[in-house]
Design a protein around this motif. Structure first.
Motif, PDB file in Angstrom:
ATOM      1  N   ARG A  63       0.735  -1.068  -0.122  1.00 27.97           N
ATOM      2  CA  ARG A  63      -0.017  -0.064  -0.223  1.00 27.97           C
ATOM      3  C   ARG A  63       0.742   1.238  -0.015  1.00 27.97           C
ATOM      4  NH1 ARG A  63      -4.879   1.183   1.823  1.00 27.97           N
ATOM      5  NH2 ARG A  63      -5.290   2.701   3.184  1.00 27.97           N
ATOM      6  N   GLU A 110      -5.616   5.654  -1.900  1.00 24.85           N
ATOM      7  CA  GLU A 110      -6.280   6.301  -0.549  1.00 24.85           C
ATOM      8  C   GLU A 110      -5.077   6.422   0.507  1.00 24.85           C
ATOM      9  OE1 GLU A 110      -6.994   3.559  -2.248  1.00 24.85           O
ATOM     10  OE2 GLU A 110      -9.329   3.702  -2.736  1.00 24.85           O
ATOM     11  N   ALA A 170     -16.278  10.065   4.671  1.00 22.96           N
ATOM     12  CA  ALA A 170     -16.065   9.986   6.097  1.00 22.96           C
ATOM     13  C   ALA A 170     -15.616   8.649   6.565  1.00 22.96           C
ATOM     14  CB  ALA A 170     -17.392  10.469   6.991  1.00 22.96           C
ATOM     15  N   GLU A 179     -13.779   6.898   4.643  1.00 24.55           N
ATOM     16  CA  GLU A 179     -12.280   6.730   4.395  1.00 24.55           C
ATOM     17  C   GLU A 179     -11.317   7.545   5.108  1.00 24.55           C
ATOM     18  OE1 GLU A 179     -14.698   7.128   2.272  1.00 24.55           O
ATOM     19  OE2 GLU A 179     -14.732   5.819   0.753  1.00 24.55           O
ATOM     20  N   PHE A 180     -11.946   8.706   5.790  1.00 27.42           N
ATOM     21  CA  PHE A 180     -11.235   9.637   6.748  1.00 27.42           C
ATOM     22  C   PHE A 180     -11.115   8.815   8.030  1.00 27.42           C
ATOM     23  CE2 PHE A 180     -11.650  13.172   9.871  1.00 27.42           C
ATOM     24  CZ  PHE A 180     -10.477  13.502   9.812  1.00 27.42           C
ATOM     25  N   TYR A 181     -12.189   8.212   8.657  1.00 30.38           N
ATOM     26  CA  TYR A 181     -11.987   7.502  10.027  1.00 30.38           C
ATOM     27  C   TYR A 181     -11.213   6.120   9.905  1.00 30.38           C
ATOM     28  CZ  TYR A 181     -15.189  10.688  12.451  1.00 30.38           C
ATOM     29  OH  TYR A 181     -15.474  11.713  13.196  1.00 30.38           O
ATOM     30  N   HIS A 234      -8.904   5.578   7.793  1.00 32.91           N
ATOM     31  CA  HIS A 234      -7.622   6.175   7.258  1.00 32.91           C
ATOM     32  C   HIS A 234      -7.331   5.433   5.691  1.00 32.91           C
ATOM     33  CE1 HIS A 234      -6.275   7.997  11.004  1.00 32.91           C
ATOM     34  NE2 HIS A 234      -6.693   6.941  11.406  1.00 32.91           N
ATOM     35  N   GLY A 235      -8.398   5.386   5.077  1.00 34.82           N
ATOM     36  CA  GLY A 235      -8.097   5.030   3.644  1.00 34.82           C
ATOM     37  C   GLY A 235      -8.674   3.486   3.242  1.00 34.82           C
ATOM     38  N   ALA A 239     -11.359  12.254  17.314  1.00 36.73           N
ATOM     39  CA  ALA A 239     -12.357  12.856  16.036  1.00 36.73           C
ATOM     40  C   ALA A 239     -13.050  14.212  16.539  1.00 36.73           C
ATOM     41  CB  ALA A 239     -13.091  11.878  15.646  1.00 36.73           C
ATOM     42  N   ARG A 249     -16.977  15.664   6.174  1.00 40.24           N
ATOM     43  CA  ARG A 249     -16.114  14.443   6.033  1.00 40.24           C
ATOM     44  C   ARG A 249     -15.913  14.076   7.446  1.00 40.24           C
ATOM     45  NH1 ARG A 249     -12.803  12.087   2.756  1.00 40.24           N
ATOM     46  NH2 ARG A 249     -10.965  11.448   2.945  1.00 40.24           N
TER      47      ARG A 249
END
Lengths: 333, 333, 333, 333
Positions: free
Chosen positions: A228, B93, C91, C93-95, C97-98, C229, D228
């Motif tokens: 990754r 990502e 969101a 993906e944000f939380y 981390h992808g 967060a 997000r």
């Protein structure tokens, strides 16, 4: 004659030979016959079962290790002069997704149970602070100091007691082991180390480091993180071949011994000028600006290390005969 | 004879020569004399001012480009069969900090203004959806199809009209240019491409790709991202030397032409069995399981590409004489 | 009369009363007496030991759950029309981390073991693709469809067999349970659900949802993620008080039953115009542009849902008497 | 009587009234009539055009601001005792995707151009270190110290000269302005502040802070980041209504003045025991363990702030009459 850094030195001929031998069609990524030998080779070297992954840079080795040891909401105790804090442009934060580095003190960039403990004790164990999950030490350190097996074990005991993982940044691990004369096992897993960035690039390699997991369960997820990160190179066999060439016989140790010997030569000449005891291949000396200029006028290049100090790094390929003139020049200052 | 993948092929001798030449002490990272030549070399090759960075993998090139073109709260339109979607374990990502890939369709893994437009039109332009910031196309595609300058320009026009950046994954850019017979400029910046992952590894390189920014302002921040990703290798001169060797004269094109020619040979033999027109160095053919087995029995290795299909990839180093037996075997099926 | 969305509706008076009662000095964050009751209250409601955390939005509940269930290098199977895919601006993906969302199909935005299996089977289990770690389903779905306990259990069985966690987005969980008439336990942990976003805001709450962990071991790390967060509000007692007021007696169910009843009224009137069976509080009908305009001319507001469709959502506070005129208008179209 | 923290205090009645008034059907998220007033209201309050976003926590305000001001590969200079460093569990790292906090010193948790400059000067401006992009100061500070307009302007000038953004964590901004008696503009944009976290929760609010962008161009991307992060609450009108109620007339200032006056009362009584000058609503006093115990025996609660120190925080709702007994008790120690 340049004493800037061992990371700018040439590559050892054995590396080229090994890469030439690997220049045949084989499976891509890490499915080739060279990559497949790494676990066994490093398990033998460390006298225990390990998982060994090639990576193309020391930063990759360090940060993949830290990501395996610490969640995004955790923190890692390291020295405030460590490479991961000062020289990787936030790579630990990138790879761990934002874990914090907690900075501890210690002479010669060496941590101690006391300085680590001070940081741990200053942490509030509530959800308002990231919680320490790992300790990272560097052996040999940024100042060429070496942790003994007993010193690592003292930190390893603390780590165990506090349920922390222990990472060793071994960009100059070879120099440390050469200096200690111990088994690589003694200063790593036997002393409580969980994961090691085993450096070869500063020691004559081209672009392959070994990421060693003594806690072998950590390796599997790291395979995904390596991919990754874009670190799973297509033709990984050229990296694996480098690691195999370096650990064939004692090449890695011989090269490090040579560099250490060169540093010892300079240390002897430097005498009272030494800022740190010389234990590996780096020599820090006190020199005035005029003195530094006079050395440069003789053709010697090196880093100014803050005002009044110079850093001299000996590489694997520098002969004592080449170093003697600098030693003499320092002694004559 | 193996037709698995060009990314497993050997490395061209010129690469070894170039690396041997670079095996002297020089400045670390990208401060060396080889790395410093890249901007000029690629500016010449592309007939315009570009910034060119070496990186050790195609995934690194792609994802550093995407991170330069798209914020974490944005999205990137790409083909649903693209490498960045299916073969990089979420590296886009990781590097973009969580941008989304919006998947579009198109024959032969090629996007068109229509298929991209369909995705863009299905997006709600409010804060509840990530907003498209870039399009990523692959030339040659996963299926060996090639975008012409006009086809890229049509997408480039759309990108411009929609204020989107345009990335080209050129892991097989050499094969595409060799196939088109155009200037590299025609199929990139002149057609609206913002950044290019210019691949060399599948084309005889060892571990160096070039990340090309036609919008040169994007390069500076990428230098930090490259370091932060652990991609700024200590001895970068060995990567720069590879890129220079490849772009010395037309070596990169010659190698790609050879691979394409081999594919054309197979294409001719395959006739109606072809799944996709053969425009670069990949050949997809319809074969039954029995037929595939019979080819393998003759010593030919390749990927099964779903049921009833096989993928044959020709590498830079495969002679027509070596390929002829496979062509004959296919024709004889 | 507005039928736009239940998330724009007013707040139930009991919420205000509960917040007024909580308007005393107490411990900050979640150390107060209201927050401390949540585990017990929801354990009782679910007839098993759970951990329950308040969060101020459904997106926060969903994404903290997903981050607990899936690593950054993993993927989550969800419906291509799910809220986490289309309405949270990345969101997840944000939380996480992808992590990647793998999109599956299914009528009425409902997944089935078959459609999930198709996605799982299309995944290559190698390091080049993110590996599925979780499934996320929505009950009731974006189209107001309800998963029965048996349907959830079928997915739960698949999740267990494939070693995947199972998340339920229950933004309209109350409407689902009211529709099913089952125990909340039957459609969650008894059917294999690992974590639930239990929504109250669309059902008369102000700004508190409950994140329920049936796998209680997942809660501890989530406490850090919630803080990190910015979701650990200072005066958390006002959120806890809302959840306690809603689950005092059957208030949450009564409100959902009312909304569902209103939807049933419209469904009856809509007859053949229904796009989806009406099982909760959302009604999708086929209407021409002219018909939609005529309804609006009568004072009814609603979303156009693509060409020729309209979405009507009934809120907790809409009386049958208020809905009857719309039902009549639809019947009269 | 509790002097633990203003963030645990009750909510002002005007907040409840405002929320009750907002308890009607309106558009979800921030499309309602209350949210739409914020830009104008805060532009008036700050005597310049600003963009104002509601967020449900101070951590959200701080970290959305920092993410707008600093890229993932950058760094932010802040005080080593700042809330963003010590009390947000790595939220700045989460929201900025791994930017580093560079820690500076200063008496009373106040930065100065000199202490900031020391950090900036110790940074190497190469790709091996994250580059500073922003400074974050807290007004009033963690120790209840207040930056004057001139002091902020001195930092603002440095920020401008070094091309850094300037963020102000104003969790207790009201207390600072009440203490200074200046215009809110004087201590923010006129002094070079780019973005402000304008706190209301510690000052009688329930769960709404205002994120103010003086550089209005930064707001648009932040709308996506807010969504997000799960921070765009469905019923945002209840947050907007709180901010409007607080800034209706001088309510926010009146409440802060009252808290400050209470702190002044204690400061007078504490005399030589004061650890820091009292300039806002926090009082730090030197007390022995026995003295602390005797105060607690009288019914006063507060934080022990390291050995030999206690922190007393006055809330908006504490009357001088209620504080007098503590003042007397301290004086009598």
């Amino acid at each position: 004659m340049r004493f800037f850094s061992d990371n700018a030195a040439p590559v050892h001929p054995a590396i080229f030979t090994a890469m030439a031998d690997a220049n045949v069609l084989d499976t891509a990524y890490d499915g080739d016959r060279w990559s497949k030998q790494l676990d066994a080779r490093f398990s033998e070297l460390f006298e225990t079962e390990v998982r060994a992954l090639w990576v193309p840079s020391g930063t990759a080795a360090n940060c993949l290790a830290l990501a395996a040891l610490c969640p995004p909401h955790g923190s890692i105790v390291c020295h405030r002069e460590s490479h991961i804090q000062n020289d990787e442009c936030g790579a630990p934060e990138f790879y761990t997704h934002g874990a914090k580095l907690f900075l501890a003190d210690g002479e010669g960039a060496k941590l101690t149970p006391e300085t680590i403990g001070a940081v741990l004790d200053a942490t509030r164990y509530d959800v308002h602070q990231t919680q320490p999950h790992a300790i990272s030490i560097t052996n040999a350190t940024e100042y060429g100091r070496v942790y003994s097996p007993a010193e690592v074990a003292a930190i390893g005991d603390l780590a165990k007691a506090r349920k922390l993982a222990l990472h060793m940044d071994g960009a100059r691990f070879a120099n440390a082991v050469a200096s200690l004369g111990c088994s690589p096992a003694d200063v790593t897993w036997r002393a409580g180390v969980t994961a090691l960035s085993f450096g070869f690039i500063k020691n004559g390699g081209m672009n392959a480091e070994a990421l060693i997991f003594f806690d072998t369960a950590l390796a599997d997820a790291t395979l995904y993180r390596r991919k990754r990160a874009g670190m799973l190179l297509c033709k990984g066999r050229f990296l694996a071949a480098q690691l195999l060439a370096m650990t064939e016989g004692d090449l890695w140790l011989d090269l490090a011994r040579n560099a250490n010997a060169g540093a010892a030569l300079l240390a002897q000449a430097a005498g009272d000028r030494l800022v740190h005891p010389v234990e590996a291949n780096e020599v820090f000396i006190r020199v005035s600006a005029a003195e530094a200029a006079s050395l440069r006028a003789l053709g010697f290049d090196f880093y100014d290390w803050g005002p009044g100090e110079a850093r001299l790094v000996i590489s694997w390929n520098q002969d004592p005969a080449d170093i003697r003139p600098l030693a003499d020049a320092i002694a004559a200052l």
